[in-house]
Design a protein around this motif. Sequence first.
Motif, PDB file in Angstrom:
ATOM      1  N   TRP A  43      31.417  58.594  49.940  1.00 35.31           N
ATOM      2  CA  TRP A  43      32.511  58.236  49.040  1.00 35.31           C
ATOM      3  C   TRP A  43      32.208  58.415  47.551  1.00 35.31           C
ATOM      4  O   TRP A  43      33.135  58.492  46.748  1.00 35.31           O
ATOM      5  N   ILE A  44      30.942  58.493  47.144  1.00 34.21           N
ATOM      6  CA  ILE A  44      30.678  58.614  45.707  1.00 34.21           C
ATOM      7  C   ILE A  44      29.480  59.482  45.372  1.00 34.21           C
ATOM      8  O   ILE A  44      29.544  60.281  44.439  1.00 34.21           O
ATOM      9  N   GLU A 128      38.775  52.269  40.120  1.00 37.92           N
ATOM     10  CA  GLU A 128      39.833  52.114  41.131  1.00 37.92           C
ATOM     11  C   GLU A 128      39.747  53.267  42.139  1.00 37.92           C
ATOM     12  O   GLU A 128      39.800  53.047  43.356  1.00 37.92           O
ATOM     13  N   TYR A 129      39.619  54.469  41.615  1.00 39.15           N
ATOM     14  CA  TYR A 129      39.536  55.673  42.444  1.00 39.15           C
ATOM     15  C   TYR A 129      38.346  55.597  43.403  1.00 39.15           C
ATOM     16  O   TYR A 129      38.501  55.790  44.614  1.00 39.15           O
ATOM     17  N   TYR A 130      37.173  55.289  42.866  1.00 43.33           N
ATOM     18  CA  TYR A 130      35.991  55.257  43.720  1.00 43.33           C
ATOM     19  C   TYR A 130      36.034  54.114  44.732  1.00 43.33           C
ATOM     20  O   TYR A 130      35.654  54.291  45.886  1.00 43.33           O
ATOM     21  N   LEU A 131      36.487  52.949  44.315  1.00 41.02           N
ATOM     22  CA  LEU A 131      36.566  51.827  45.253  1.00 41.02           C
ATOM     23  C   LEU A 131      37.612  52.082  46.342  1.00 41.02           C
ATOM     24  O   LEU A 131      37.431  51.662  47.488  1.00 41.02           O
ATOM     25  N   ASP A 132      38.672  52.789  46.001  1.00 42.35           N
ATOM     26  CA  ASP A 132      39.644  53.153  47.037  1.00 42.35           C
ATOM     27  C   ASP A 132      39.059  54.201  47.982  1.00 42.35           C
ATOM     28  O   ASP A 132      39.372  54.217  49.183  1.00 42.35           O
ATOM     29  N   ARG A 133      38.184  55.063  47.478  1.00 38.95           N
ATOM     30  CA  ARG A 133      37.478  56.013  48.351  1.00 38.95           C
ATOM     31  C   ARG A 133      36.575  55.235  49.316  1.00 38.95           C
ATOM     32  O   ARG A 133      36.511  55.544  50.500  1.00 38.95           O
ATOM     33  N   LEU A 134      35.890  54.208  48.792  1.00 39.82           N
ATOM     34  CA  LEU A 134      35.066  53.355  49.650  1.00 39.82           C
ATOM     35  C   LEU A 134      35.941  52.669  50.704  1.00 39.82           C
ATOM     36  O   LEU A 134      35.586  52.626  51.885  1.00 39.82           O
ATOM     37  N   SER A 135      37.071  52.138  50.279  1.00 40.39           N
ATOM     38  CA  SER A 135      37.981  51.467  51.218  1.00 40.39           C
ATOM     39  C   SER A 135      38.427  52.418  52.318  1.00 40.39           C
ATOM     40  O   SER A 135      38.507  52.026  53.492  1.00 40.39           O
ATOM     41  N   ALA A 136      38.715  53.662  51.953  1.00 36.81           N
ATOM     42  CA  ALA A 136      39.130  54.642  52.953  1.00 36.81           C
ATOM     43  C   ALA A 136      38.021  54.838  53.981  1.00 36.81           C
ATOM     44  O   ALA A 136      38.273  54.795  55.197  1.00 36.81           O
ATOM     45  N   VAL A 137      36.807  55.026  53.522  1.00 32.98           N
ATOM     46  CA  VAL A 137      35.679  55.255  54.430  1.00 32.98           C
ATOM     47  C   VAL A 137      35.458  54.045  55.331  1.00 32.98           C
ATOM     48  O   VAL A 137      35.283  54.185  56.547  1.00 32.98           O
ATOM     49  N   LEU A 138      35.486  52.848  54.752  1.00 32.88           N
ATOM     50  CA  LEU A 138      35.290  51.637  55.564  1.00 32.88           C
ATOM     51  C   LEU A 138      36.435  51.424  56.552  1.00 32.88           C
ATOM     52  O   LEU A 138      36.260  50.755  57.566  1.00 32.88           O
ATOM     53  N   GLY A 139      37.592  52.003  56.251  1.00 39.40           N
ATOM     54  CA  GLY A 139      38.743  51.920  57.156  1.00 39.40           C
ATOM     55  C   GLY A 139      38.792  53.053  58.165  1.00 39.40           C
ATOM     56  O   GLY A 139      39.785  53.209  58.877  1.00 39.40           O
TER      57      GLY A 139
END
Length: 179
Positions: A43-44, A128-139
């Motif tokens: 994600w990052i 926001e962008y990176y944390l939403d990328r993390l959220s996508a991966v965790l989801g």
Amino acid sequence: MVEATGTVVDGEHGPELVFQRVYHVPAKTVWAHVAESDHLQKWIGRWETDQSTGRVLFYMTAESDEPEGEECLVRACSPPHRLVVDTRTPRGTWHLTVGIQTTLDGTVLTFAQRLGSEGLDSIGPGWEYYLDRLSAVLGGESADDIRWDDYYPAMADHYAALAPEGGVAPNPPKDGLEH
């Protein structure tokens, strides 16, 4: 449309931009995705450590296929609950803190960056962008489905308005390692 979630708070060392996300996975899973290079890569970026010197470099691979490494100093590491890192970027030293706790609502990730001289209009949308990328991966989704254009410049004015009175705090001393 993506919503801005960050807030500015008075931290221990001055104003901080803070974000929270709640996940329905164990704390150790969230920890792995913020602290272990193979999970970060999704994600990052990735960490690399020179075993002979202990030097840690972070490569933001989500921005480029061939990024330059940014030197990091790990100030605190208490798996799976707390990680504090200072990272030197071309824009100065960033002081970053990740906290992870388990609550009745799920696993709460709190991410904070101490404010320096860079404007919140770019830092806020970026995290926001990176944390939403993390959220996508965790989801279980792909981070590549998250589009930067949904965050910047759409959130720039919102975050610029959060700057503390008198602007952002000055950058720390040149080596960036003092508290």
